[in-house]
Motif scaffolding. Sequence first.
Motif, PDB file in Angstrom:
ATOM      1  N   ALA A 289       0.832  -1.201   0.000  1.00 58.11           N
ATOM      2  CA  ALA A 289       0.000   0.000   0.000  1.00 58.11           C
ATOM      3  C   ALA A 289       0.872   1.260   0.000  1.00 58.11           C
ATOM      4  O   ALA A 289       0.576   2.243  -0.693  1.00 58.11           O
ATOM      5  CB  ALA A 289      -0.915  -0.007   1.223  1.00 58.11           C
ATOM      6  N   HIS A 290       1.961   1.213   0.765  1.00 57.96           N
ATOM      7  CA  HIS A 290       2.886   2.344   0.825  1.00 57.96           C
ATOM      8  C   HIS A 290       3.512   2.595  -0.544  1.00 57.96           C
ATOM      9  O   HIS A 290       3.606   3.743  -1.009  1.00 57.96           O
ATOM     10  CB  HIS A 290       3.979   2.057   1.867  1.00 57.96           C
ATOM     11  N   GLU A 291       3.921   1.512  -1.217  1.00 62.89           N
ATOM     12  CA  GLU A 291       4.545   1.643  -2.541  1.00 62.89           C
ATOM     13  C   GLU A 291       3.567   2.245  -3.547  1.00 62.89           C
ATOM     14  O   GLU A 291       3.930   3.108  -4.354  1.00 62.89           O
ATOM     15  CB  GLU A 291       5.020   0.270  -3.023  1.00 62.89           C
ATOM     16  N   LYS A 292       2.296   1.812  -3.490  1.00 66.17           N
ATOM     17  CA  LYS A 292       1.289   2.336  -4.414  1.00 66.17           C
ATOM     18  C   LYS A 292       1.051   3.826  -4.168  1.00 66.17           C
ATOM     19  O   LYS A 292       0.893   4.608  -5.110  1.00 66.17           O
ATOM     20  CB  LYS A 292      -0.021   1.558  -4.256  1.00 66.17           C
ATOM     21  N   LEU A 293       1.017   4.211  -2.884  1.00 67.65           N
ATOM     22  CA  LEU A 293       0.806   5.614  -2.546  1.00 67.65           C
ATOM     23  C   LEU A 293       1.955   6.470  -3.061  1.00 67.65           C
ATOM     24  O   LEU A 293       1.735   7.536  -3.671  1.00 67.65           O
ATOM     25  CB  LEU A 293       0.658   5.773  -1.035  1.00 67.65           C
ATOM     26  N   VAL A 294       3.193   6.018  -2.827  1.00 69.97           N
ATOM     27  CA  VAL A 294       4.367   6.764  -3.298  1.00 69.97           C
ATOM     28  C   VAL A 294       4.337   6.892  -4.816  1.00 69.97           C
ATOM     29  O   VAL A 294       4.571   7.979  -5.366  1.00 69.97           O
ATOM     30  CB  VAL A 294       5.670   6.078  -2.827  1.00 69.97           C
ATOM     31  N   THR A 295       4.045   5.792  -5.504  1.00 69.98           N
ATOM     32  CA  THR A 295       3.998   5.806  -6.970  1.00 69.98           C
ATOM     33  C   THR A 295       2.940   6.795  -7.470  1.00 69.98           C
ATOM     34  O   THR A 295       3.170   7.552  -8.419  1.00 69.98           O
ATOM     35  CB  THR A 295       3.699   4.395  -7.504  1.00 69.98           C
ATOM     36  N   HIS A 296       1.777   6.774  -6.827  1.00 71.81           N
ATOM     37  CA  HIS A 296       0.694   7.677  -7.249  1.00 71.81           C
ATOM     38  C   HIS A 296       1.081   9.139  -7.049  1.00 71.81           C
ATOM     39  O   HIS A 296       0.913   9.967  -7.954  1.00 71.81           O
ATOM     40  CB  HIS A 296      -0.578   7.361  -6.462  1.00 71.81           C
ATOM     41  N   LEU A 297       1.609   9.459  -5.867  1.00 70.84           N
ATOM     42  CA  LEU A 297       1.936  10.853  -5.564  1.00 70.84           C
ATOM     43  C   LEU A 297       3.076  11.367  -6.443  1.00 70.84           C
ATOM     44  O   LEU A 297       3.040  12.511  -6.910  1.00 70.84           O
ATOM     45  CB  LEU A 297       2.296  11.000  -4.089  1.00 70.84           C
ATOM     46  N   LEU A 298       4.081  10.527  -6.684  1.00 71.72           N
ATOM     47  CA  LEU A 298       5.170  10.950  -7.577  1.00 71.72           C
ATOM     48  C   LEU A 298       4.653  11.117  -9.007  1.00 71.72           C
ATOM     49  O   LEU A 298       5.108  11.997  -9.749  1.00 71.72           O
ATOM     50  CB  LEU A 298       6.318   9.949  -7.527  1.00 71.72           C
ATOM     51  N   GLY A 299       3.707  10.269  -9.378  1.00 73.60           N
ATOM     52  CA  GLY A 299       3.127  10.363 -10.718  1.00 73.60           C
ATOM     53  C   GLY A 299       2.400  11.683 -10.943  1.00 73.60           C
ATOM     54  O   GLY A 299       2.386  12.212 -12.064  1.00 73.60           O
ATOM     55  N   SER A 318       5.728  17.110   0.057  1.00 73.01           N
ATOM     56  CA  SER A 318       6.696  17.646   1.020  1.00 73.01           C
ATOM     57  C   SER A 318       6.154  17.650   2.446  1.00 73.01           C
ATOM     58  O   SER A 318       6.911  17.506   3.408  1.00 73.01           O
ATOM     59  CB  SER A 318       7.112  19.063   0.609  1.00 73.01           C
ATOM     60  N   GLU A 319       4.842  17.786   2.591  1.00 74.36           N
ATOM     61  CA  GLU A 319       4.239  17.774   3.931  1.00 74.36           C
ATOM     62  C   GLU A 319       4.344  16.402   4.595  1.00 74.36           C
ATOM     63  O   GLU A 319       4.272  16.303   5.822  1.00 74.36           O
ATOM     64  CB  GLU A 319       2.768  18.192   3.836  1.00 74.36           C
ATOM     65  N   HIS A 320       4.473  15.348   3.798  1.00 70.75           N
ATOM     66  CA  HIS A 320       4.524  13.982   4.345  1.00 70.75           C
ATOM     67  C   HIS A 320       5.816  13.269   3.936  1.00 70.75           C
ATOM     68  O   HIS A 320       5.860  12.044   3.853  1.00 70.75           O
ATOM     69  CB  HIS A 320       3.313  13.179   3.865  1.00 70.75           C
ATOM     70  N   PHE A 321       6.848  14.056   3.697  1.00 70.95           N
ATOM     71  CA  PHE A 321       8.104  13.522   3.186  1.00 70.95           C
ATOM     72  C   PHE A 321       8.665  12.422   4.104  1.00 70.95           C
ATOM     73  O   PHE A 321       9.110  11.370   3.643  1.00 70.95           O
ATOM     74  CB  PHE A 321       9.129  14.648   3.048  1.00 70.95           C
ATOM     75  N   ASP A 322       8.629  12.668   5.412  1.00 70.85           N
ATOM     76  CA  ASP A 322       9.235  11.737   6.377  1.00 70.85           C
ATOM     77  C   ASP A 322       8.518  10.395   6.435  1.00 70.85           C
ATOM     78  O   ASP A 322       9.115   9.388   6.819  1.00 70.85           O
ATOM     79  CB  ASP A 322       9.259  12.361   7.778  1.00 70.85           C
TER      80      ASP A 322
END
Length: 592
Positions: A289-299, A318-322
């Motif tokens: 789920a984390h990987e999908k979220l990162v992929t979506h947001l970077l997309g 940037s607000e959730h970078f950490d």
Amino acid sequence: MSIEQLITEHLDIWTAADTEKKSGRGRSSGSAGGVYGIKKLRELILELAVRGKLVPQDASDEPASELLKRIAAEKAKLVAEGKIKKSKPLAEITDDEKPFVLPVGWEWVRLIDLASLITKGSSPKWQGVSYSNNPDDIMFVTSENVGSYKLLLDSPKYVERKFNDIEPRSILKNGDFLMNIVGASIGRTALYDLDTLANINQAVCLIRIATFNLSSMFLLHFFNSETCLEYMLDKQVDNARPNLSMGNIATFLISIPPLAEQHRIVAKVDELMALCDQLENQHNNAAEAHEKLVTHLLGTLTQSQIAEEFKTNWQRISEHFDTLFTTEASIDALKQTLLQLAVMGKLVPQDPNDEPASELLKRIQAEKAKLIAEGKIKKDKSLAEITEEEKPFDLPVGWEWVRLDEISHVGTGATPLRTKPEYFEPSEFSWVTSGETSNPYVFATEQYVSTLALKETNLTIYPKGTLVVAMYGQGKTRGQITELMIDACTNQACAAIRLFNADKLHRKYVKYFFEKTYDEIRELAAGGAQPNLNLSKIKDTLLPLPPLNEQYRIVTKVDELMATCHQLKATIISSNQLQQKIADVLIVQTVN
């Protein structure tokens, strides 16, 4: 502290100690990676089980010594009836041999005292028997089919039926233990729980137990425990290619609990392994789920159409970078996105005062024409015009789409005949192989060639600053790019790119472009077992060319952001290593 308390009170350790390393001894299959902590937790459960520390002892249990007497009687009967051969007497077990102290009621015993047969198979080609694709023939089990705990039979092999007439001793029966005894998978042990007629090769040991008065699952747990594995590794015959002899396997020391306790241990192991499965599934689901979220947001960054939209999407990240970039995979995805933004003209703002890339192209073409006129390079065939369909995205004002061959001279090298040692001695000129493209820069090469090799082969000395792309090679090699920091020639698996504009930051921009397009370039490769690129495909590579001043700003920004990514990744790796050490310490403390 009970094992359940150990698990629940340190959940953060078991699930956070992550690793991508592969192990040959997973519980469920022949290989396992993923969560280091859970892998170590499984090992701990088995170690406690075989040491008598997983479940409490019951004073009313019949001691294992009585069980061993009955097993000895059963074996003697089978020998008398001619059903098995009498084992050679072995030396008594000394205190020095015992790896740890057993609880009251347990006993140490050698494997041969429990077994009616310990043997290995052979290979059909030694017997004049051929392999078969016919499932009606004899299934042939090799070390590849023996995982930890279970058989791996997705792609079973077969041999002709007459093989069983030649090798009857290694015909399998339901309930046999199969142990890998050669190579990297040494020690993996599974239970043959099929009624299918089958035989084994010489890399697999067959262990048949002489009695039903033992829990097969307890023995399977023992064979897959660290205690047993360490014993195997200590007794292996050859370190270069690990292997175990039948004699060494026969002398294995097995810790035997009372029969009633064996069953309690097996039930507890099943319960705890199910808990480990649950923890691993939860971890994997969360990671997915984390990987999908990162992929979506970077997309959303690369898909942004206007500056305001890009700004909003970047603010969200940037607000959730950490919390977003907490794994090595997420950092790698971030790096690729940054490179994608760089070559799309979205990483730094455009400056209308910049000289457009079209002017840079004019100077490059003039330099190319000069080199052709001086006979330093050959005139290439005219390149095909770049069509609208080829362009993957729209460019900012001032940018241009170009083919690599428009801005560089692309050549390759050769591999001199190995049968002519005079091509390699004396070692006079650096010679780059495709494998050396895995490093970002080449400061020295592993191999060298002679002046004679330069005269008699198609080798060319490329100057410092040449970019080198691997056109084919093993694993991840194809598509990798490096930069020569020395003058060197290459083999034929490399494409050498000499940019007509010698500006250092221009070269770095092109290099960053190739790092960004690594996956796309690999997909252009053709061929079967070892797909490869060719010079034409490298020359035709389409790249977006910004104004020279913007290239400077892009490279400076990418350098800065990549340094941040490297720091993030180093922190993650350090944290994972610390978590793994903590998991290891917890396990040692618990076992001892």
